[in-house]
Design a protein around this motif. Structure first.
Motif, short mmCIF file in Angstrom:
data_model
loop_
_atom_site.label_atom_id
_atom_site.label_comp_id
_atom_site.label_asym_id
_atom_site.label_seq_id
_atom_site.Cartn_x
_atom_site.Cartn_y
_atom_site.Cartn_z
N VAL A 50 0.83 -1.22 0.01
CA VAL A 50 0.02 0.00 0.08
C VAL A 50 0.82 1.47 0.13
CG1 VAL A 50 -1.56 1.41 1.57
CG2 VAL A 50 -1.98 -1.11 1.10
N ASP A 51 2.04 1.21 0.72
CA ASP A 51 2.83 2.42 0.73
C ASP A 51 3.41 2.63 -0.46
OD1 ASP A 51 4.24 4.45 2.25
OD2 ASP A 51 5.98 3.17 2.24
N GLU A 52 4.05 1.58 -1.10
CA GLU A 52 4.64 1.99 -2.44
C GLU A 52 3.62 2.06 -3.43
OE1 GLU A 52 7.91 1.75 -3.11
OE2 GLU A 52 8.02 1.47 -1.03
N THR A 53 2.46 1.55 -3.46
CA THR A 53 1.69 2.09 -4.63
C THR A 53 0.57 3.28 -4.41
OG1 THR A 53 -0.09 0.45 -3.68
CG2 THR A 53 1.28 -0.45 -5.51
N VAL A 54 -0.40 3.16 -3.56
CA VAL A 54 -1.25 4.16 -3.08
C VAL A 54 -0.75 5.66 -2.66
CG1 VAL A 54 -3.35 4.63 -2.01
CG2 VAL A 54 -2.99 2.47 -2.80
N LEU A 55 0.19 5.39 -1.55
CA LEU A 55 0.79 6.47 -0.96
C LEU A 55 1.70 7.31 -1.79
CD1 LEU A 55 0.81 5.38 2.65
CD2 LEU A 55 -0.90 6.41 1.85
N LYS A 56 2.41 6.48 -2.45
CA LYS A 56 3.41 7.38 -3.77
C LYS A 56 2.74 8.19 -4.63
CE LYS A 56 7.76 5.33 -3.04
NZ LYS A 56 8.86 4.66 -3.80
N LYS A 57 1.61 7.59 -4.99
CA LYS A 57 0.71 8.25 -6.08
C LYS A 57 0.08 9.43 -5.51
CE LYS A 57 -0.18 4.18 -9.05
NZ LYS A 57 -1.14 3.17 -9.50
N ARG A 58 -0.14 9.34 -4.32
CA ARG A 58 -1.13 10.31 -3.71
C ARG A 58 0.01 11.48 -3.31
NH1 ARG A 58 -4.69 8.49 0.98
NH2 ARG A 58 -5.85 7.58 -0.43
N ALA A 59 0.99 11.10 -2.87
CA ALA A 59 2.20 12.13 -2.60
C ALA A 59 2.53 12.79 -3.78
CB ALA A 59 3.57 11.44 -1.94
#
Length: 70
Positions: A50-59
Motif C-alpha cells: 500500500v505504501d509503495e503504490t497508493v501513498l506514493k501516487k497520492r504524494a
C-alpha cells in the motif's frame, strides 16, 4: 492363573506420560516458537504494498497541488 501384566511395572509411568504428549514434540515447539509471526508478516507485506503504490501516487499528486495554492 495366568497374569497378562508385565512382571516389572514402572511406578513413575503416570508421572512421566506427559513427556510423550504431542504438545512437546520438536515440530510443535518450532511451530509455536513465534506466535503471531505469520499474521505480522502478512500485515507488514500489505503495508509495504500500500505504501509503495497508493501513498506514493497520492504524494506525487499532492506535491503538485501544494505549489498551486501559493
Amino acid at each position: 492363573m495366568a497374569d497378562d501384566r508385565p512382571l516389572y511395572r514402572d511406578p513413575w509411568a503416570k508421572r512421566e506420560a506427559w513427556r510423550k504428549s504431542p504438545i512437546f514434540t520438536t515440530r510443535s515447539y518450532l511451530r509455536h516458537l513465534f506466535p503471531g509471526f505469520g499474521i505480522g508478516l502478512a500485515a507488514f507485506v500489505v503495508y509495504v504494498v500500500v505504501d509503495e503504490t497508493v501513498l506514493k501516487k497520492r504524494a506525487q499528486n499532492g506535491h503538485h497541488d501544494n505549489h498551486d495554492h501559493h
